[in-house]
Design a protein around this motif. Structure first.
Motif, mmCIF file in Angstrom:
data_model
loop_
_atom_site.group_PDB
_atom_site.id
_atom_site.type_symbol
_atom_site.label_atom_id
_atom_site.label_comp_id
_atom_site.label_asym_id
_atom_site.label_seq_id
_atom_site.Cartn_x
_atom_site.Cartn_y
_atom_site.Cartn_z
ATOM 1 N N ASN A 48 -67.079 6.137 -73.709
ATOM 2 C CA ASN A 48 -67.981 7.276 -73.549
ATOM 3 C C ASN A 48 -67.464 8.556 -74.210
ATOM 4 O O ASN A 48 -67.802 9.660 -73.805
ATOM 5 N N ARG A 49 -66.631 8.413 -75.227
ATOM 6 C CA ARG A 49 -66.140 9.557 -76.000
ATOM 7 C C ARG A 49 -66.281 9.250 -77.476
ATOM 8 O O ARG A 49 -66.032 8.133 -77.902
ATOM 9 N N TRP A 50 -66.667 10.274 -78.225
ATOM 10 C CA TRP A 50 -66.748 10.116 -79.678
ATOM 11 C C TRP A 50 -65.363 10.305 -80.258
ATOM 12 O O TRP A 50 -64.690 11.295 -79.970
ATOM 13 N N LEU A 51 -64.947 9.370 -81.088
ATOM 14 C CA LEU A 51 -63.669 9.476 -81.789
ATOM 15 C C LEU A 51 -63.950 9.607 -83.277
ATOM 16 O O LEU A 51 -64.656 8.783 -83.867
ATOM 17 N N ILE A 52 -63.402 10.658 -83.864
ATOM 18 C CA ILE A 52 -63.667 11.013 -85.250
ATOM 19 C C ILE A 52 -62.378 10.817 -86.041
ATOM 20 O O ILE A 52 -61.305 11.233 -85.586
ATOM 21 N N PRO A 53 -62.455 10.213 -87.221
ATOM 22 C CA PRO A 53 -61.237 10.043 -88.030
ATOM 23 C C PRO A 53 -60.598 11.395 -88.373
ATOM 24 O O PRO A 53 -61.264 12.316 -88.828
ATOM 25 N N ARG A 54 -59.312 11.499 -88.121
ATOM 26 C CA ARG A 54 -58.583 12.754 -88.329
ATOM 27 C C ARG A 54 -58.610 13.194 -89.797
ATOM 28 O O ARG A 54 -58.807 14.372 -90.091
ATOM 29 N N ASP A 55 -58.459 12.249 -90.720
ATOM 30 C CA ASP A 55 -58.448 12.623 -92.132
ATOM 31 C C ASP A 55 -59.813 13.135 -92.596
ATOM 32 O O ASP A 55 -59.894 14.029 -93.434
ATOM 33 N N PHE A 56 -60.901 12.610 -92.023
ATOM 34 C CA PHE A 56 -62.226 13.127 -92.378
ATOM 35 C C PHE A 56 -62.391 14.571 -91.905
ATOM 36 O O PHE A 56 -62.915 15.414 -92.628
ATOM 37 N N ILE A 57 -61.933 14.857 -90.681
ATOM 38 C CA ILE A 57 -62.059 16.224 -90.148
ATOM 39 C C ILE A 57 -61.254 17.202 -90.984
ATOM 40 O O ILE A 57 -61.698 18.325 -91.252
ATOM 41 N N GLU A 58 -60.077 16.796 -91.427
ATOM 42 C CA GLU A 58 -59.254 17.681 -92.263
ATOM 43 C C GLU A 58 -59.975 18.015 -93.570
ATOM 44 O O GLU A 58 -59.980 19.157 -94.007
ATOM 45 N N ASP A 59 -60.600 17.023 -94.190
ATOM 46 C CA ASP A 59 -61.346 17.261 -95.431
ATOM 47 C C ASP A 59 -62.622 18.043 -95.172
ATOM 48 O O ASP A 59 -63.000 18.931 -95.938
ATOM 49 N N PHE A 60 -63.314 17.711 -94.081
ATOM 50 C CA PHE A 60 -64.578 18.363 -93.733
ATOM 51 C C PHE A 60 -64.371 19.836 -93.392
ATOM 52 O O PHE A 60 -65.190 20.685 -93.715
ATOM 53 N N ALA A 61 -63.241 20.153 -92.755
ATOM 54 C CA ALA A 61 -62.952 21.536 -92.350
ATOM 55 C C ALA A 61 -62.734 22.452 -93.546
ATOM 56 O O ALA A 61 -62.959 23.658 -93.463
ATOM 57 N N LYS A 62 -62.327 21.882 -94.677
ATOM 58 C CA LYS A 62 -62.098 22.707 -95.868
ATOM 59 C C LYS A 62 -63.392 23.270 -96.434
ATOM 60 O O LYS A 62 -63.402 24.354 -97.013
ATOM 61 N N THR A 63 -64.495 22.547 -96.273
ATOM 62 C CA THR A 63 -65.767 22.975 -96.865
ATOM 63 C C THR A 63 -66.799 23.411 -95.838
ATOM 64 O O THR A 63 -67.807 23.999 -96.206
ATOM 65 N N TYR A 64 -66.564 23.153 -94.562
ATOM 66 C CA TYR A 64 -67.570 23.456 -93.539
ATOM 67 C C TYR A 64 -67.589 24.943 -93.200
ATOM 68 O O TYR A 64 -66.546 25.555 -92.971
ATOM 69 N N VAL A 65 -68.781 25.511 -93.187
ATOM 70 C CA VAL A 65 -68.966 26.908 -92.794
ATOM 71 C C VAL A 65 -69.872 26.900 -91.564
ATOM 72 O O VAL A 65 -71.040 26.535 -91.661
ATOM 73 N N PRO A 66 -69.344 27.275 -90.395
ATOM 74 C CA PRO A 66 -70.185 27.247 -89.198
ATOM 75 C C PRO A 66 -71.309 28.265 -89.301
ATOM 76 O O PRO A 66 -71.112 29.396 -89.743
ATOM 77 N N LYS A 67 -72.494 27.832 -88.929
ATOM 78 C CA LYS A 67 -73.650 28.714 -88.972
ATOM 79 C C LYS A 67 -73.862 29.340 -87.601
ATOM 80 O O LYS A 67 -73.700 28.685 -86.579
ATOM 81 N N VAL A 68 -74.231 30.600 -87.608
ATOM 82 C CA VAL A 68 -74.554 31.291 -86.375
ATOM 83 C C VAL A 68 -75.972 30.910 -86.011
ATOM 84 O O VAL A 68 -76.823 30.724 -86.884
ATOM 85 N N GLY A 69 -76.236 30.796 -84.730
ATOM 86 C CA GLY A 69 -77.570 30.424 -84.263
ATOM 87 C C GLY A 69 -78.620 31.450 -84.635
ATOM 88 O O GLY A 69 -78.356 32.477 -85.273
ATOM 89 N N ARG A 70 -79.809 31.183 -84.228
ATOM 90 C CA ARG A 70 -80.935 32.067 -84.523
ATOM 91 C C ARG A 70 -80.681 33.437 -83.917
ATOM 92 O O ARG A 70 -80.377 33.548 -82.729
ATOM 93 N N PRO A 71 -80.824 34.502 -84.699
ATOM 94 C CA PRO A 71 -80.579 35.833 -84.154
ATOM 95 C C PRO A 71 -81.635 36.216 -83.129
ATOM 96 O O PRO A 71 -82.812 35.889 -83.282
ATOM 97 N N ARG A 72 -81.190 36.869 -82.106
ATOM 98 C CA ARG A 72 -82.110 37.288 -81.062
ATOM 99 C C ARG A 72 -82.846 38.539 -81.515
ATOM 100 O O ARG A 72 -82.233 39.489 -82.012
ATOM 101 N N THR A 73 -84.142 38.530 -81.358
ATOM 102 C CA THR A 73 -84.936 39.705 -81.737
ATOM 103 C C THR A 73 -85.468 40.368 -80.479
ATOM 104 O O THR A 73 -85.860 39.703 -79.526
#
Length: 83
Positions: A48-73
């Motif tokens: 019942n837990r997701w396990l993610i390959p460590r080497d993929f996360i290291e590569d993914f973190a180099k290019t991933y830019v977290p997006k901020v949610g929808r701005p509140r108006t």
């Protein structure tokens, strides 16, 4: 029954949980789980837990830019302003 790993130590070295991946990516753990469910991050579910390959996360973190949610108006008109 198929045995994926002979040793639990190997599992801890090769894979990370969504919480650890979220900390590496700088996002909320729920957002990391959402990325897994969308298929953007490959993972396997064990106990019942997701396990993610460590080497993929290291590569993914180099290019991933977290997006901020929808701005509140703010609402322009409220009931008090119309009186």
């Amino acid at each position: 029954m198929k045995v994926l790993f002979e040793d639990w130590e190997d599992l801890n070295v090769s894979y990370v949980t969504t919480t650890e991946a979220a900390a590496r990516l700088g996002i909320d753990p729920k957002a990391a789980g959402f990325l897994v469910r969308q298929g953007k991050i490959p993972a396997m579910k064990i106990a019942n837990r997701w396990l993610i390959p460590r080497d993929f996360i290291e590569d993914f973190a180099k290019t991933y830019v977290p997006k901020v949610g929808r701005p509140r108006t703010k609402r322009k008109y409220t009931r008090r302003n119309q009186e």
